[in-house]
Scaffold this motif. Structure first.
Motif, short mmCIF file in Angstrom:
data_model
loop_
_atom_site.label_atom_id
_atom_site.label_comp_id
_atom_site.label_asym_id
_atom_site.label_seq_id
_atom_site.Cartn_x
_atom_site.Cartn_y
_atom_site.Cartn_z
N GLY A 104 26.34 51.25 -28.22
CA GLY A 104 25.50 51.52 -29.39
C GLY A 104 24.16 50.81 -29.37
O GLY A 104 23.49 50.70 -30.40
N VAL A 105 23.74 50.30 -28.20
CA VAL A 105 22.44 49.62 -28.12
C VAL A 105 21.60 50.31 -27.04
O VAL A 105 22.08 50.58 -25.94
CB VAL A 105 22.62 48.12 -27.76
N ARG A 106 20.33 50.56 -27.38
CA ARG A 106 19.43 51.14 -26.37
C ARG A 106 19.00 50.02 -25.44
O ARG A 106 18.54 48.97 -25.90
CB ARG A 106 18.20 51.74 -27.06
N LYS A 107 19.16 50.27 -24.13
CA LYS A 107 18.96 49.17 -23.19
C LYS A 107 17.52 48.67 -23.15
O LYS A 107 17.23 47.55 -23.52
CB LYS A 107 19.45 49.58 -21.80
N MET A 108 16.61 49.51 -22.69
CA MET A 108 15.23 49.04 -22.67
C MET A 108 14.39 49.98 -23.52
O MET A 108 14.60 51.19 -23.50
CB MET A 108 14.65 48.98 -21.26
N LYS A 109 13.46 49.41 -24.24
CA LYS A 109 12.54 50.25 -25.01
C LYS A 109 11.63 50.96 -24.02
O LYS A 109 11.27 50.41 -22.99
CB LYS A 109 11.70 49.37 -25.94
N MET A 110 11.28 52.16 -24.33
CA MET A 110 10.41 52.90 -23.43
C MET A 110 9.26 53.48 -24.24
O MET A 110 9.44 53.90 -25.38
CB MET A 110 11.15 54.08 -22.79
N LYS A 111 8.12 53.52 -23.62
CA LYS A 111 6.97 54.18 -24.26
C LYS A 111 7.06 55.66 -23.92
O LYS A 111 7.23 56.03 -22.75
CB LYS A 111 5.67 53.56 -23.70
N THR A 112 6.95 56.49 -24.95
CA THR A 112 7.04 57.94 -24.72
C THR A 112 5.75 58.46 -24.10
O THR A 112 4.66 58.14 -24.57
CB THR A 112 7.29 58.67 -26.05
N LEU A 113 5.90 59.23 -23.05
CA LEU A 113 4.72 59.85 -22.45
C LEU A 113 4.12 60.84 -23.45
O LEU A 113 4.84 61.46 -24.23
CB LEU A 113 5.11 60.59 -21.17
N LYS A 114 2.82 60.97 -23.37
CA LYS A 114 2.07 61.82 -24.31
C LYS A 114 2.70 63.21 -24.42
O LYS A 114 2.84 63.77 -25.50
CB LYS A 114 0.63 61.93 -23.80
N ARG A 115 3.09 63.78 -23.27
CA ARG A 115 3.55 65.17 -23.30
C ARG A 115 4.92 65.35 -23.95
O ARG A 115 5.37 66.47 -24.16
CB ARG A 115 3.54 65.77 -21.89
N PHE A 116 5.58 64.24 -24.27
CA PHE A 116 6.87 64.36 -24.94
C PHE A 116 6.78 64.01 -26.43
O PHE A 116 7.79 63.94 -27.13
CB PHE A 116 7.91 63.43 -24.29
#
Lengths: 194, 189
Positions: free
Chosen positions: B97-109
């Motif tokens: 129930g935990v997201r491992k690493m935060k990610m920056k969303t690419l512009k196209r998504f």
């Protein structure tokens, strides 16, 4: 459904006697359903829509364990009932899958129509009592077998009562049903006569 | 490292769970759906819209791959994810129930939604699109059970750096969905 098929269906409810008009009504409630080999008839996470009567084919009901492996709980085959009964009655998502292991032809009745049978035809209550009694005895018997018999005894007992059409499904389903590894099942099959 | 064996039944079960969960989310009131946990974060509708954008990029790729894949007449079996693909898949997958690493969303998504114009009607459109797209995913997983999925690869929406066989692509998409289901749970907590 043709007359012969209907006769087979009626034989599944031997306690129920119909007048002609009632019989036509009863017949109209069952819808033919056809599935290819390996089709998922009911998916875990979906709600079971039908109580089935099997005309042709073999189906397995199974649950996925934590490793994602199929754990077989039971089979249905020609002349037997099928479906994920708890999900059907409770209208809750199924925990189990129902899969066609052979090309399958089933007759299905919806929950409303199924429940209506018990109200419209008192004979269905007699059928229901005997049917669920038989199911309960079967499950109790299986539980005792699983908990008390050796793998070899489980294999022999099962193969003696197993209908022929079930013997030709992939071995891993039979092995899982008997709570043994496919290798053990295979070894027993080649070394034990029953 | 333990192998990651993918089966269509496991994927269908998880996808059904997600579809049922999102159906419940759709019944939440509009304020809950459009209020982000902080001004920079997405609200629930934006998360759903992002999932639509992400899956939208796979629809044709999946259709093409299924059309090109040969039919097979044998029992669907497990598919072992390859090492690099497994790494990419597991990068998405939440653990306990935990997201491992935060990610920056690419512009196209990024979800293309105007936060100020999120009416009930607009929100329903986003949810309806979600169900349409992800029912396509479900049908595709079901179709793949009768296909030889070990021959033709799909270029991921990330780019040619990641190419998937269909079961790997489905798994990646499911883990991505699960990741965002956790994000929604965090908003609702």
């Amino acid at each position: 459904m043709n007359d012969e098929t209907f006769l087979r269906l009626k034989q599944f409810f031997p306690q129920v006697n119909f007048e002609k008009e009632e019989e036509n009504y009863f017949r109209s409630l069952w819808k033919p359903k056809t599935f290819n080999q390996y089709d998922l008839i009911t998916e875990a996470g979906a709600i079971e829509r039908y109580f089935y009567f099997v005309l042709e084919g073999v189906q397995a009901i199974y649950i996925l364990n934590e490793k994602g492996e199929k754990v077989v709980l039971g089979f249905s085959y020609s002349g037997s009932p099928s479906g994920v009964f708890d999900s059907f009655i409770s209208k809750q998502q199924s925990h189990t899958f129902l899969e066609a292991l052979k090309p399958s032809k089933l007759l299905g009745i919806s929950l409303t129509d199924y429940q209506g049978l018990f109200q419209k035809f008192p004979d269905f209550n007699i059928w229901g009592r005997l049917f669920f009694q038989e199911i309960l005895f079967g499950r109790l018997h299986r539980e005792v077998e699983l908990l008390t018999l050796s793998a070899e005894q489980r294999y022999v007992t099962f193969m003696q009562r197993c209908p022929d059409e079930l013997k030709v499904i992939p071995q891993k389903y039979l092995a899982s049903y008997l709570n043994m590894k496919p290798e053990t099942f295979s070894r027993l099959r080649s070394s034990i006569s029953y | 490292m333990a192998a990651l064996v993918l089966t269509s039944e496991n994927q269908i079960q998880r996808l059904n769970h997600i579809l049922n969960t999102v159906k419940k989310h759709q019944t939440l009131d509009v304020t809950t759906l459009k209020t982000p946990p902080n001004p920079k974060a997405w609200n629930i509708v934006e998360i759903i819209a992002h999932l639509n954008v992400a899956y939208g990029k796979y629809v044709e790729k999946i259709n093409d791959t299924l059309a090109k894949s040969a039919d097979i007449d044998k029992e669907p079996d497990g598919f072992k994810a390859r090492r690099w693909q497994k790494f990419v898949i597991e990068g998405q997958q939440p653990k306990n129930g935990v997201r491992k690493m935060k990610m920056k969303t690419l512009k196209r998504f990024e979800p293309l939604l105007d936060k100020n114009e999120l009416t009930g009607e607009k929100i329903d459109e986003v949810f309806d699109a979600f169900f349409e797209l992800h029912n396509h995913l479900k049908q595709s997983i079901l179709k793949s059970r009768n296909k030889d999925v070990s021959k033709i690869k799909v270029t991921s929406a990330i780019g040619p750096v990641v190419k998937f066989y269909l079961p790997e692509a489905f798994e990646f998409l499911l883990c991505h969905l699960e990741r965002h289901m956790v994000q929604i749970d965090e908003i609702l907590a």
